[in-house]
Design a protein around this motif. Sequence first.
Motif, mmCIF file in Angstrom:
data_model
loop_
_atom_site.group_PDB
_atom_site.id
_atom_site.type_symbol
_atom_site.label_atom_id
_atom_site.label_comp_id
_atom_site.label_asym_id
_atom_site.label_seq_id
_atom_site.Cartn_x
_atom_site.Cartn_y
_atom_site.Cartn_z
ATOM 1 N N PHE A 240 0.835 -1.199 0.000
ATOM 2 C CA PHE A 240 0.000 0.000 0.000
ATOM 3 C C PHE A 240 0.872 1.251 0.000
ATOM 4 O O PHE A 240 1.616 1.495 0.944
ATOM 5 C CB PHE A 240 -0.933 -0.005 1.215
ATOM 6 N N GLU A 241 0.773 1.994 -1.079
ATOM 7 C CA GLU A 241 1.542 3.237 -1.192
ATOM 8 C C GLU A 241 0.918 4.278 -0.267
ATOM 9 O O GLU A 241 -0.288 4.259 -0.036
ATOM 10 C CB GLU A 241 1.501 3.750 -2.636
ATOM 11 N N GLN B 236 -0.954 7.460 0.946
ATOM 12 C CA GLN B 236 -1.980 8.210 0.228
ATOM 13 C C GLN B 236 -1.592 9.690 0.150
ATOM 14 O O GLN B 236 -1.127 10.269 1.138
ATOM 15 C CB GLN B 236 -3.327 8.051 0.933
ATOM 16 N N GLN C 76 -3.221 12.389 0.112
ATOM 17 C CA GLN C 76 -3.881 13.308 1.031
ATOM 18 C C GLN C 76 -3.205 13.320 2.399
ATOM 19 O O GLN C 76 -3.010 14.368 2.998
ATOM 20 C CB GLN C 76 -5.327 12.852 1.197
ATOM 21 N N ARG D 240 -9.126 4.673 4.232
ATOM 22 C CA ARG D 240 -8.505 6.004 4.202
ATOM 23 C C ARG D 240 -7.275 6.114 5.086
ATOM 24 O O ARG D 240 -6.477 7.032 4.913
ATOM 25 C CB ARG D 240 -9.491 7.064 4.735
ATOM 26 N N PRO E 48 -3.778 5.230 7.037
ATOM 27 C CA PRO E 48 -2.569 4.408 7.048
ATOM 28 C C PRO E 48 -2.546 3.549 8.313
ATOM 29 O O PRO E 48 -3.112 3.939 9.338
ATOM 30 C CB PRO E 48 -1.420 5.420 7.104
#
Length: 665
Positions: free
Chosen positions: A22-23, A25, A27, A418, A420
């Motif tokens: 998972f990169e 995000q 935001q 949404r 991390p």
Amino acid sequence: MTSNRESGEVDISAVLHEQRRFEPQAQFAARARLQAAQLAALHERAGKDYLGFWRELALSQLNWHRSFSVTLDDSQAPNYRWFCDGELNVSHECLDVQIIAGRGEKAAIRFEAETGEVRRLSYRQLHADVCRMANALKSLGVQMGDRVVIYLPLVPEAIVAMQACARIGAIHSVVFGGFSALSLRERIADAGACVLITADGGRRGGEIVQLKAAADSALAERCESVRNVIVLRHAGNPVDMHEGRDCWWHELCAHQSPRCEPQWVPAEHPLFLLHTSGSTGRPKGIQHASAGYLLNVKLSCQWVFDLREDDVFWCTADVGWVTGHSYVCYGPLANGATVVIYEGAPTYPDGGRFWKICQDHGVTILYTAPTAIRALMRLGDAIPARYDLSSLRLLGSVGEPINPEAWMWYHRVIGRGRCPIVDTWWQTETGAILISPVPGVTATKPGSCTLPLPGIFADILDERGEPVTGPEIGGYLVITRPWPSLARTIWGDNQRYIDTYWRKFGGRCYLAGDGAYRDAEGYFWIVGRIDDVLNVAGHRLGTMEIESALVAHARVAEAAVVGRPHEIKGEGILAFVVCRGARPGTAEVVTLAEELRGWVAAQLSPIARPDEIRFADALPKTRSGKIMRRLLRAIARGEPLSQDVSTLENPAIVAQLRGDQQPSA
Ligand code: WT7
């Protein structure tokens, strides 16, 4: 996940090959406290100028009453000393500094009782309560360096008591309220405490935990050092008060001044002891220093939790564990944050309690253990779906390896895709998080704690002390340079400190006791303990401790305890028992098994209660008389036996240990 504890080789073949990635995000990354370039710069600085790196951080992060000139004194290695000619006070950092910074009216603590009652304490109120208790302790003659044992439920007063000790330079030793009277006694005696702070009772799952009664029974023997017992009235259950020894918290504090000058202490002054399990029957009193400890817990809140002014931080750990010290009582307060604490059971009155707390308190950062995630996951997605979890922005995990399935559920159902997730690796001994993603920067993989934080140099070594080369080969997890929040010693037993953590690789590096491997990208994957320590629902238990409890029972002649995978708890406990008088396979042993399970719970703690007791006529031993634990572990897991049983003193015993001849219970 298995580890071959006898030979020390770590077998990682059973570890799932997780490919998901998972990169960060965009935001989250955009407003992260630590940007990629800053993180890279910190790593570079630490690599090039290790001491300068820590010196600068210690100067910029801590408020020194007297500054230091020595960053690291390694003259008594491995008893490293950090910033040792400096002086400060940890409670001053957590309270006075926050009030001076304008946070006097800000909530320091939002407390929710199991009954639903909510209490809010501002920094100013917390400061006043801490000062009153600090003065009260002084009035009882408690001096700098004295030990105070704290045996309380998870209520604001637990934090008040810890901070009050820190304020006057007394050393606290918190004993988890779920521990038995005997465990409490052992810890009080080991610490040589002069004061015990407890409560009438605590609340859990709608029941009252009789803390004062347990304290009374603990104090009945071997605790002559205790002069006074301070009793918090909390659950309202009736208690016996011992004239001359016991006093009520509210009476003692009623007339104390809400002001108390902090006692400036040397950086190395012990802040606390915390007992944890090792591979012998006796828990070790891990001793932490003041300044170095605070530096790493404060920094990790910023780096790992991205902690900022408007956050509401909920770490679900009890203050009886190191997580509750570092990420409830000290780290968040040193950063001026608001912490949430909840006294009761996670599923009381129903499986929505955690999510309701997140919703009602507007929790932005949730930090919990895989065992809790798995237990709540099992109740289904519909329960969390009923709550507004939109305030959450970051999720954390700690205490044991998180299985990818639980990670994905946490991410999808709680984080709604949404948030991390930071899977944080550390230990009681490390004081603070050492290996973890930096949210917004580090790409995450379910099940990996990713990479060491800046200033932390971790490696994986083979039996001979050589770094393992090539991805996905397992070995011993070590930290190759000392760091500020490293435990200083084991209380009263420095030799055990040296033997346990430093001897294996000739004093060169800190041995964590975990097996781990790295993937092609250098990410760390923790496999589990490589010593005789179990991790049951995120709680550390020594197999020897449970064995000693078992053999203390009149009917038990011999016992061997091993762990085996458990769906919710991560690791479950299986005890093999040879008993006096009772024959395996008879109905009598079924009742005895129940009795022994209850016995262990009473001797140690309900968390140590074996899931199963298996009786045998003998334990498998080598001809030299050593119990073959590896064989027992394989049996416990129902694995085919690869070991050579021909060296067994008594090969016929294997069928019995497998349970082939057990009565159907
Ligand atoms: C042991 C330390 C650190 C606070 C709670 C436990 C295991 C801890 C992780 C993680 C895999 C982990 C290790 C370690 N552990 N965090 N993120 N991934 N394993 O403290 O009681 O001192 O236990 O917990 O085995 O050695 P502790």
